[in-house]
Design a protein around this motif. Sequence first.
Motif, mmCIF file in Angstrom:
data_model
loop_
_atom_site.group_PDB
_atom_site.id
_atom_site.type_symbol
_atom_site.label_atom_id
_atom_site.label_comp_id
_atom_site.label_asym_id
_atom_site.label_seq_id
_atom_site.Cartn_x
_atom_site.Cartn_y
_atom_site.Cartn_z
ATOM 1 N N LEU A 216 -49.426 -15.163 -10.152
ATOM 2 C CA LEU A 216 -49.609 -16.327 -10.677
ATOM 3 C C LEU A 216 -50.264 -16.275 -12.306
ATOM 4 N N LEU A 217 -51.045 -15.117 -12.397
ATOM 5 C CA LEU A 217 -51.894 -14.991 -13.551
ATOM 6 C C LEU A 217 -51.073 -14.875 -14.974
ATOM 7 N N TRP A 218 -50.273 -13.712 -14.807
ATOM 8 C CA TRP A 218 -49.358 -13.353 -15.866
ATOM 9 C C TRP A 218 -48.375 -14.642 -16.517
ATOM 10 N N PRO A 219 -47.693 -15.075 -15.473
ATOM 11 C CA PRO A 219 -46.623 -16.135 -15.759
ATOM 12 C C PRO A 219 -47.645 -17.500 -16.309
ATOM 13 N N PHE A 220 -48.824 -17.466 -16.101
ATOM 14 C CA PHE A 220 -49.536 -18.711 -16.425
ATOM 15 C C PHE A 220 -50.129 -18.450 -17.758
ATOM 16 N N MET A 221 -50.093 -17.200 -18.065
ATOM 17 C CA MET A 221 -50.577 -16.972 -19.473
ATOM 18 C C MET A 221 -49.563 -17.136 -20.293
ATOM 19 N N VAL A 222 -48.358 -16.745 -20.116
ATOM 20 C CA VAL A 222 -47.243 -16.753 -21.234
ATOM 21 C C VAL A 222 -46.307 -18.035 -20.920
ATOM 22 N N LEU A 223 -46.308 -18.584 -19.951
ATOM 23 C CA LEU A 223 -45.491 -19.883 -20.099
ATOM 24 C C LEU A 223 -46.184 -21.215 -20.444
ATOM 25 N N GLY A 224 -45.459 -21.666 -21.301
ATOM 26 C CA GLY A 224 -46.213 -23.109 -21.929
ATOM 27 C C GLY A 224 -45.164 -24.376 -21.603
ATOM 28 N N ASP A 225 -44.065 -24.153 -21.205
ATOM 29 C CA ASP A 225 -43.097 -25.311 -20.885
ATOM 30 C C ASP A 225 -43.186 -25.610 -19.538
ATOM 31 N N GLN A 226 -43.400 -26.869 -19.366
ATOM 32 C CA GLN A 226 -43.724 -27.078 -17.881
ATOM 33 C C GLN A 226 -42.304 -27.259 -17.181
ATOM 34 N N SER A 227 -41.169 -27.385 -17.750
ATOM 35 C CA SER A 227 -39.902 -26.933 -16.966
ATOM 36 C C SER A 227 -39.599 -25.783 -16.855
ATOM 37 N N LYS A 228 -40.592 -24.743 -17.343
ATOM 38 C CA LYS A 228 -40.169 -23.351 -16.895
ATOM 39 C C LYS A 228 -41.285 -22.797 -15.849
ATOM 40 N N TYR A 229 -42.197 -23.727 -15.369
ATOM 41 C CA TYR A 229 -43.276 -23.216 -14.486
ATOM 42 C C TYR A 229 -42.664 -22.750 -13.295
ATOM 43 N N LEU A 231 -43.458 -21.544 -9.086
ATOM 44 C CA LEU A 231 -43.945 -22.324 -7.882
ATOM 45 C C LEU A 231 -45.495 -22.213 -8.003
ATOM 46 N N PRO A 232 -46.299 -20.839 -8.246
ATOM 47 C CA PRO A 232 -47.504 -20.708 -8.205
ATOM 48 C C PRO A 232 -48.466 -21.796 -9.084
ATOM 49 N N ILE A 233 -47.847 -21.596 -10.362
ATOM 50 C CA ILE A 233 -48.250 -22.438 -11.461
ATOM 51 C C ILE A 233 -48.213 -23.727 -11.244
ATOM 52 N N GLY A 234 -47.091 -24.242 -10.755
ATOM 53 C CA GLY A 234 -46.764 -25.711 -10.310
ATOM 54 C C GLY A 234 -47.628 -26.192 -9.637
ATOM 55 N N LEU A 235 -48.010 -25.530 -8.384
ATOM 56 C CA LEU A 235 -48.751 -25.817 -7.324
ATOM 57 C C LEU A 235 -50.277 -25.883 -7.944
ATOM 58 N N LYS A 236 -50.602 -25.121 -8.727
ATOM 59 C CA LYS A 236 -51.861 -25.150 -9.230
ATOM 60 C C LYS A 236 -52.102 -26.438 -10.069
ATOM 61 N N THR A 237 -51.051 -26.943 -10.853
ATOM 62 C CA THR A 237 -51.178 -28.054 -11.574
ATOM 63 C C THR A 237 -51.515 -29.287 -10.643
ATOM 64 N N LEU A 238 -51.332 -29.276 -9.518
ATOM 65 C CA LEU A 238 -51.532 -30.363 -8.596
ATOM 66 C C LEU A 238 -53.047 -30.849 -8.572
ATOM 67 N N LEU A 239 -53.805 -29.536 -8.958
ATOM 68 C CA LEU A 239 -55.203 -29.881 -8.704
ATOM 69 C C LEU A 239 -55.783 -30.110 -10.103
ATOM 70 N N THR A 240 -56.107 -31.182 -10.328
ATOM 71 C CA THR A 240 -56.573 -31.420 -11.934
ATOM 72 C C THR A 240 -57.920 -32.485 -11.681
ATOM 73 N N PRO A 241 -58.709 -32.264 -12.895
ATOM 74 C CA PRO A 241 -59.883 -32.998 -13.084
ATOM 75 C C PRO A 241 -59.722 -34.768 -12.678
ATOM 76 N N TYR A 242 -58.588 -35.144 -12.872
ATOM 77 C CA TYR A 242 -58.425 -36.435 -12.686
ATOM 78 C C TYR A 242 -57.715 -37.033 -11.514
ATOM 79 N N GLY A 243 -57.302 -36.067 -10.676
ATOM 80 C CA GLY A 243 -56.835 -36.446 -9.541
ATOM 81 C C GLY A 243 -55.901 -35.139 -8.709
ATOM 82 N N ASN A 244 -55.988 -34.985 -7.399
ATOM 83 C CA ASN A 244 -55.429 -34.000 -6.807
ATOM 84 C C ASN A 244 -54.234 -34.616 -5.777
ATOM 85 N N ASN A 245 -53.150 -33.878 -5.793
ATOM 86 C CA ASN A 245 -51.978 -34.324 -4.941
ATOM 87 C C ASN A 245 -51.899 -33.179 -3.883
#
Length: 282
Positions: A216-229, A231-245
């Motif tokens: 998770l850590l290294w890919p999260f640092m170097v990947l900025g394009d959401q289409s390249k996320y 799975l660990p980064i994508g699952l992390k984005t499901l938890l946000t301050p505005y709502g959790n899926n």
Amino acid sequence: MGKSQTRSNMISRLVIICFFIILFIIIMIPFYAVALSSFKPGESLVRYGLNLSLDFKIMSFDNFIYLFTGEHDYFVWFWNSMILTIVQVVLTLFVSAFVAYGFAAYHFKGKNFLFICVLLIMMVPFEILLVPLYSLINDLKMVNSYSAIILPGIANAATIFFFRQYLRSIPKEIIQSGRIDGANEYAIYFRLIMPIMKPSFAAMAILNGMNSWNNLLWPFMVLGDQSKYTLPIGLKTLLTPYGNNYDLLIVGSFFSIIPIFILFIAFQKYFIDGMTAGAVKG
């Protein structure tokens, strides 16, 4: 004396069996909790967290239906991780095995010093290397690319060490016989050595596959394009301050375990042999 020794051996075996049964149950409890929660609505996870209670009134296949038919990017992340893991594991095994073969089969100046450097790299936490490594990747214009994830790890120190230990257990006469028969060094490696290394390749494929899949850590640092996320980064984005899926998060987390499980089942025949044979010689 014979009967007492037999009884003692039976008791020892029973204690060992009971110990491993208890250990298996302890290890499986988290997996059972995740599997159970994947059949419950997300609000249940918010209220009660992961738990082992069976409540058939609220359990359903809605989360799985949403996973396969809903509008989300889960399977984009899944396939990104799948492709990245396969490429990374294949390259890591190929390069690390070559390096380890050089350490095990040849004598050259500075060999021991270089191998000590490999051991020292194993002792350095990856978090210490994050800033200088990111700076290097940025200078090479590789940020937001899979190359930035794959290239820094293809010569993996732990994998090199394991392969080197495994190769030291292989009789040197095999290499010598190949040279006597007129085979070049590449033919010796690919035709004689690699078939013997199958158990070690299986063991390292499982371990490196798990590390790459869960990274998770290294890919999260170097990947900025959401289409390249991944799975660990994508699952992390499901938890946000505005709502959790949580509906997608819990079933997606359960589904993400399946590839690693399949990987282990596919290579388990060689896994134990590879792990034990690598420790035959120090």
